[in-house]
Design an enzyme around this catalytic site. Sequence first.
Site, PDB file in Angstrom:
ATOM      1  CG  HIS A  37      -5.678   3.667   0.718  1.00 28.78           C
ATOM      2  ND1 HIS A  37      -5.327   2.832   0.600  1.00 28.78           N
ATOM      3  CD2 HIS A  37      -6.810   3.454   0.119  1.00 28.78           C
ATOM      4  CE1 HIS A  37      -5.786   1.827   0.383  1.00 28.78           C
ATOM      5  NE2 HIS A  37      -7.243   2.170  -0.222  1.00 28.78           N
TER       6      HIS A  37
ATOM      7  CG  ASP B  34      -2.139   0.904   0.746  1.00 28.17           C
ATOM      8  OD1 ASP B  34      -2.412   1.856   0.945  1.00 28.17           O
ATOM      9  OD2 ASP B  34      -3.153  -0.527   1.182  1.00 28.17           O
TER      10      ASP B  34
ATOM     11  CG  ASN C 194     -14.160   0.822  -4.886  1.00 20.18           C
ATOM     12  OD1 ASN C 194     -14.515   0.132  -4.537  1.00 20.18           O
ATOM     13  ND2 ASN C 194     -13.616   2.135  -4.320  1.00 20.18           N
TER      14      ASN C 194
ATOM     15  CB  SER D 110      -9.384   0.065   0.042  1.00 19.77           C
ATOM     16  OG  SER D 110      -8.722  -0.307  -0.970  1.00 19.77           O
TER      17      SER D 110
END
Length: 380
Positions: A165, A132, A256, A319
Amino acid sequence: MDITRFLQWLQVAAATDSTAPMKRRIVRFQSRSDCRRFIQEWAKLAHAHPTLRDIRPMPLIQAVSCELPDDCPPARLATHCMIEPDMQVALHGSVHKSAEPESGIPWGVRQIKAPSVWNITTGHRVKVGVIDTGIDFNHPDLRHSVSRGINLLVRSLLPYDDNGHGTHIAGTIAAANRLQGMIGVAPRSVIHPVKAFDLNGTAFVSDIILGIEWCVRHRMDIINMSFGMKKRSKALLTAVTNAYNAGVIIVASSGNDGKNKAIDYPARFPQTLSVGATNKLRRIAPFSNRGSLIDIYAPGDKIISAWLHGNYNEMSGTSMATSHISGAIALLLAHRPGLTPAEIKAILKKSTQPLRGSKAPRRAGELDITRMMQAADAQA
């Protein structure tokens, strides 16, 4: 294969002042010995030839990444390797907003029934590689949950998070500060941050592959992949397959786009556990991809978790759902070590709660950790 000639071609191609733009590509060798000899020869030449220094070896998939012009290498060389674009990858979290930590246990952690098994397992010492944006090492809720990890963008630095994130994902998996902050699904698991994404939340496939390679080499139990892309990459598939064969379970977010029969890669690869998102009503979140390609669903709507500078933010996305699943697997592996990726996937899929809604799929349900542990014990 004439490795010396191939290196000379790369050197000339990189040094040529051409109007054609150079593009990042992944070069995979058909022969393991060719790859090994290429890396050995390249290592000798790179110090003296600056144009070769940007080449990055990826032994896990017998490949290197580098910038190349559009014209192909000479035919006699091209027959020994496969070249594909080094595509960009995007994170699967939506716009965030600041928030205070929820009083008590976060709603998603409660909904999947994690607290019901904390008297049996807390994920103790299970290693979770989170590929990430890095992590906020100083966050009070994560101080006892984080290992050193690696920064693939700047190898000399720790994988500090400059986006947020990665810290949010880590908080849901393993935060451990229930009295003053938040608690994650598996509060005694260990996050190994692998920084492959930059400040803007973008990475290249080669960065992801290097992250997977690091996780395999350092014997991660789980890899969390809360990102995706639309196009299939054979190089990424090879890396995922090699990790799977090494016994690492890969958890990947589906995307998404609110699509019914399409999900992003790498979640689309059968070697991963593909995750969709639900809301507090146990319905599929409107933004979540869905359909027969989803293996399991988990809370992903309006999730509050850790953020940069010791703060908290609310985010929505597949996520966030993926991090709940990774935490659940950490609980499972601490209780039943030695389970294979295929066994883990089967246990999770057969122990879900049915989703709500008239259009809810019958094939995949929402994570239920109580049922998961019961299924694992029954199988033992």
